[in-house]
Scaffold this active site. Structure first.
Site, PDB file in Angstrom:
ATOM      1  N   ARG A 153      -5.105   7.970  -8.761  1.00 18.70           N
ATOM      2  CA  ARG A 153      -4.264   6.868  -8.290  1.00 18.70           C
ATOM      3  C   ARG A 153      -4.819   5.594  -8.884  1.00 18.70           C
ATOM      4  O   ARG A 153      -5.919   5.570  -9.422  1.00 18.70           O
ATOM      5  CB  ARG A 153      -4.251   6.776  -6.767  1.00 18.70           C
ATOM      6  CG  ARG A 153      -5.559   6.312  -6.172  1.00 18.70           C
ATOM      7  CD  ARG A 153      -5.515   6.249  -4.654  1.00 18.70           C
ATOM      8  NE  ARG A 153      -4.736   5.124  -4.169  1.00 18.70           N
ATOM      9  CZ  ARG A 153      -5.255   3.958  -3.768  1.00 18.70           C
ATOM     10  NH1 ARG A 153      -6.551   3.760  -3.802  1.00 18.70           N
ATOM     11  NH2 ARG A 153      -4.485   2.994  -3.317  1.00 18.70           N
ATOM     12  N   ASN A 157      -5.667   1.401  -8.182  1.00 20.96           N
ATOM     13  CA  ASN A 157      -5.808   0.315  -7.237  1.00 20.96           C
ATOM     14  C   ASN A 157      -6.040  -0.945  -8.059  1.00 20.96           C
ATOM     15  O   ASN A 157      -6.328  -0.856  -9.252  1.00 20.96           O
ATOM     16  CB  ASN A 157      -6.960   0.578  -6.274  1.00 20.96           C
ATOM     17  CG  ASN A 157      -6.896  -0.315  -5.038  1.00 20.96           C
ATOM     18  OD1 ASN A 157      -5.905  -1.001  -4.807  1.00 20.96           O
ATOM     19  ND2 ASN A 157      -7.960  -0.303  -4.257  1.00 20.96           N
ATOM     20  N   TYR A 209      -7.228 -10.534   1.567  1.00 16.57           N
ATOM     21  CA  TYR A 209      -8.154  -9.411   1.430  1.00 16.57           C
ATOM     22  C   TYR A 209      -8.589  -9.243  -0.019  1.00 16.57           C
ATOM     23  O   TYR A 209      -9.756  -8.961  -0.301  1.00 16.57           O
ATOM     24  CB  TYR A 209      -7.484  -8.122   1.934  1.00 16.57           C
ATOM     25  CG  TYR A 209      -8.316  -6.890   1.676  1.00 16.57           C
ATOM     26  CD1 TYR A 209      -9.550  -6.732   2.292  1.00 16.57           C
ATOM     27  CD2 TYR A 209      -7.873  -5.898   0.805  1.00 16.57           C
ATOM     28  CE1 TYR A 209     -10.325  -5.623   2.049  1.00 16.57           C
ATOM     29  CE2 TYR A 209      -8.643  -4.786   0.559  1.00 16.57           C
ATOM     30  CZ  TYR A 209      -9.862  -4.641   1.180  1.00 16.57           C
ATOM     31  OH  TYR A 209     -10.632  -3.535   0.929  1.00 16.57           O
ATOM     32  N   LYS A 210      -7.659  -9.420  -0.947  1.00 16.34           N
ATOM     33  CA  LYS A 210      -7.999  -9.254  -2.356  1.00 16.34           C
ATOM     34  C   LYS A 210      -8.663 -10.502  -2.935  1.00 16.34           C
ATOM     35  O   LYS A 210      -9.047 -10.519  -4.102  1.00 16.34           O
ATOM     36  CB  LYS A 210      -6.760  -8.855  -3.151  1.00 16.34           C
ATOM     37  CG  LYS A 210      -6.323  -7.403  -2.827  1.00 16.34           C
ATOM     38  CD  LYS A 210      -5.149  -6.934  -3.650  1.00 16.34           C
ATOM     39  CE  LYS A 210      -4.682  -5.534  -3.246  1.00 16.34           C
ATOM     40  NZ  LYS A 210      -5.531  -4.439  -3.766  1.00 16.34           N
ATOM     41  N   TYR A 216       0.829  -1.209   0.000  1.00 21.21           N
ATOM     42  CA  TYR A 216       0.000   0.000   0.000  1.00 21.21           C
ATOM     43  C   TYR A 216       0.855   1.248   0.000  1.00 21.21           C
ATOM     44  O   TYR A 216       1.909   1.299   0.633  1.00 21.21           O
ATOM     45  CB  TYR A 216      -0.828   0.099   1.285  1.00 21.21           C
ATOM     46  CG  TYR A 216      -1.887  -0.933   1.481  1.00 21.21           C
ATOM     47  CD1 TYR A 216      -2.825  -1.195   0.504  1.00 21.21           C
ATOM     48  CD2 TYR A 216      -1.972  -1.614   2.688  1.00 21.21           C
ATOM     49  CE1 TYR A 216      -3.826  -2.117   0.729  1.00 21.21           C
ATOM     50  CE2 TYR A 216      -2.968  -2.540   2.919  1.00 21.21           C
ATOM     51  CZ  TYR A 216      -3.890  -2.787   1.933  1.00 21.21           C
ATOM     52  OH  TYR A 216      -4.883  -3.686   2.174  1.00 21.21           O
ATOM     53  N   HIS A 224     -13.552   2.549   5.139  1.00 28.39           N
ATOM     54  CA  HIS A 224     -12.341   1.767   4.916  1.00 28.39           C
ATOM     55  C   HIS A 224     -12.068   0.765   6.052  1.00 28.39           C
ATOM     56  O   HIS A 224     -11.026   0.110   6.057  1.00 28.39           O
ATOM     57  CB  HIS A 224     -11.124   2.692   4.779  1.00 28.39           C
ATOM     58  CG  HIS A 224     -11.048   3.361   3.442  1.00 28.39           C
ATOM     59  ND1 HIS A 224     -11.157   4.720   3.273  1.00 28.39           N
ATOM     60  CD2 HIS A 224     -10.878   2.851   2.194  1.00 28.39           C
ATOM     61  CE1 HIS A 224     -11.052   5.024   1.987  1.00 28.39           C
ATOM     62  NE2 HIS A 224     -10.883   3.906   1.310  1.00 28.39           N
ATOM     63  N   GLU A 237      -8.345  -0.376 -11.044  1.00 29.08           N
ATOM     64  CA  GLU A 237      -9.218   0.791 -10.882  1.00 29.08           C
ATOM     65  C   GLU A 237      -8.405   2.056 -11.078  1.00 29.08           C
ATOM     66  O   GLU A 237      -7.411   2.271 -10.377  1.00 29.08           O
ATOM     67  CB  GLU A 237      -9.802   0.820  -9.463  1.00 29.08           C
ATOM     68  CG  GLU A 237     -10.763  -0.299  -9.166  1.00 29.08           C
ATOM     69  CD  GLU A 237     -11.247  -0.282  -7.710  1.00 29.08           C
ATOM     70  OE1 GLU A 237     -12.134  -1.064  -7.391  1.00 29.08           O
ATOM     71  OE2 GLU A 237     -10.717   0.530  -6.905  1.00 29.08           O
TER      72      GLU A 237
END
Lengths: 202, 346
Positions: free
Chosen positions: B223, B225, B316-317, B37, B193, B265
């Site tokens: 940005r 993601n 998480y992904k 991150y 979040h 994204e």
């Protein structure tokens, strides 16, 4: 019953405090179950408070004991109701009549505090005039993210959605607007593989 | 510039595909051979010609198919588009921003004519010619946010700014990476979040919020993601997770190159002029692994990134179970050669 220290890991969950008597023209207290104990302590901290207070209380499974004790505190108005939904019309009526200077005290289960908080906010009560204190059951109020139905008093993870019947795991994500945590199908990637339920916080 | 719009689907038979041009312009998100991150923000002031960064709102070959998919999602579940009552002005701000940007950036596709409050909007690809009164909700078939985001690729969140925080108070969210607008609406930046691991402790959100609160009109930021999606499915919502989750188990070494997609994204952030809200478009780009590895640098790098990513992030992904198979597949395309810095193909 001692106050439960909630783990700090859930950023979307409200932080509950300790009720303390505040100056105000009128005081609205909404409680369920063991929340009655917090009101009793509140009355002990300020003997003049109850004469200006309206208590809305739902005993849940605590029997008649707390109701008697609350009556003995001598509040200006006391309502004992069978369930939170049954108390909502009354609560809305009271909030509609609220004047500047009203202080709101919410205590008991997370589900009760969350829902009553929303009613108070919707009525325009500033959040600075609302206090909360958790007491009693650690059960969670859950929204099924799939069917949107709410299941009250969830004690285990996973649990069965009371609306669509899917087995859901308890996601540590809380919506103040819904006053609920998020439930997500536990066996979505492996249908039928449902882990044994474990008690929350145990 | 002429765009040939694809006839394709993001569900059922999954006929979605990228042309060679779309592959070359894919926003590959890894600028080095590892990932963690970061607050990877930069100004959104254009980019190389033909890249997805060039225009304020990129329109590509998937436009019509994505808009068709969005209409289907909304017909099934109207809660994917919601706006709290105080956000209507921000909806008009967004409608203006998109109409002005698209008509300036793609004059052959979109036209906007304005005489005072009487506006006429022409969207040629979708066959729309709409006259309406700006700021008069009754003159459009939907509220302003819903109207314009039914004609713009990507999800849109409109964030109200107050109390030194951002609040998710309106959105059109049909192509999301597993989060629910209906659940998160009304939350502040830290609350929505909440389920993201590690990043809170790393201070990511505090820094990101500070940056976002200070975005000025006319100075948008962006940005990237990313996550992984099995099948080119736009609607990876939690609402429908009980239907699509099982697709993750259909991956085999034989079909992986075709079925496994990198999902990127492009997130942009624009200050809105009247409401002072922030609009946060989240544009989703999908690419099959077999197309991605046609760019040798990307194949090498994706192999190294997925191989070395911490378990917590892979969980998480949502690809922890498939990771060994993915890394195995990608290893065929990693000869160990050094990769050049930056995201662009060599």
């Amino acid at each position: 019953m001692p106050n439960f220290e909630f783990p700090a890991s859930i950023k979307s969950r409200p932080v509950y405090g300790r009720l303390e008597p505040r100056k105000g023209k009128f005081h609205l207290m909404i409680a369920d179950g063991e929340g009655a104990e917090a009101l009793i302590e509140l009355a002990a901290a300020d003997g003049a408070l109850m004469a200006k207070s309206h208590i809305i209380y739902i005993p849940r499974d605590t029997g008649a004991g707390f109701a008697e004790k609350l009556t003995a505190l001598g509040p200006a108005q006391l309502y004992i109701g069978p369930s939170y939904p049954a108390a909502v019309p009354r609560l809305r009526r009271v909030l509609a009549d609220a004047h500047m200077g009203l202080q709101v005290y919410l205590t008991g289960t997370e589900g009760l505090m969350g829902q009553a908080m929303n009613e108070a906010m919707a009525a325009g009560i500033p959040h600075s005039a609302i206090q909360t204190e958790h007491r009693g059951s650690l059960a969670r109020r859950m929204q099924c993210v799939h069917c949107k139905g709410i299941t009250e008093d969830v004690m285990t993870d996973p649990f069965v959605c009371s609306h669509c019947g899917l087995h859901l795991f308890v996601r540590d994500h809380y919506s103040r607007r819904l006053a609920a945590f998020q439930g997500v199908r536990v066996d979505a990637e492996d249908p039928g593989n449902i882990p044994d339920p474990v008690e929350l916080y145990s | 510039m002429t765009i040939q719009f694809n006839d394709e689907t993001f569900r059922d038979d999954y006929s979605f595909h990228n042309s060679d041009r779309a592959i070359q312009r894919f926003p590959f998100p890894f600028h080095e051979d590892s990932y963690m991150y970061s607050v990877n923000m930069e100004r959104h002031k254009g980019g190389p010609e033909g890249s997805v960064y060039e225009m304020r709102f990129d329109v590509d070959e998937h436009y019509l198919a994505e808009m068709k998919d969005r209409a289907m999602v909304l017909a099934e579940d109207p809660l994917r588009c919601q706006s709290l009552p105080h956000m209507t002005l921000a909806g008009w701000d967004l409608l203006e921003l998109i109409m002005v940007s698209k008509s300036e950036d793609y004059p052959d596709l979109f036209e906007l004519h304005r005489e005072g409050s009487n506006w006429r909007w022409i969207n040629r690809p979708m066959g729309i010619d709409q006259s309406f009164v700006f700021m008069d909700e009754a003159s459009l078939p939907y509220g302003p946010m819903e109207y314009i985001t039914r004609q713009a690729q990507g999800d849109f969140c409109i964030l109200d700014q107050r109390d030194d925080n951002l609040w998710m108070d309106a959105g059109m969210v049909t192509t999301q990476a597993d989060w629910s607008l209906d659940f998160d609406i009304g939350m502040n930046f830290f609350e929505w979040h909440a389920p993201v691991p590690k990043a809170h402790e790393m201070g990511i959100f505090v820094r990101a919020l500070k940056f976002l609160l200070n975005i000025q009109q006319g100075s948008p930021a962006r940005r990237l993601n990313w996550t992984l999606t099995v099948n080119p499915l736009l609607d990876t919502s939690p609402e429908n997770y009980h239907k699509w989750g099982v697709q993750k188990t259909t991956l085999t070494p034989e079909n992986l190159g075709r079925k496994q997609h990198l999902r990127v994204e492009l997130q942009t952030f624009f200050r809105l002029p009247r409401s002072n809200a922030l609009v946060f478009p989240i544009r989703c780009y999908l690419i099959a692994f077999e197309d991605l590895v046609s760019v040798p640098k990307w194949g090498r790098r994706l192999h190294r990134v997925l191989r070395d990513i911490p378990d917590e992030l892979a969980t998480y992904k949502g690809f922890i179970d498939n990771r060994p198979m993915l890394v195995d597949y990608l290893s065929q395309y990693d000869d160990g050669a050094e990769t050049s810095p930056g995201v662009w193909p060599d």
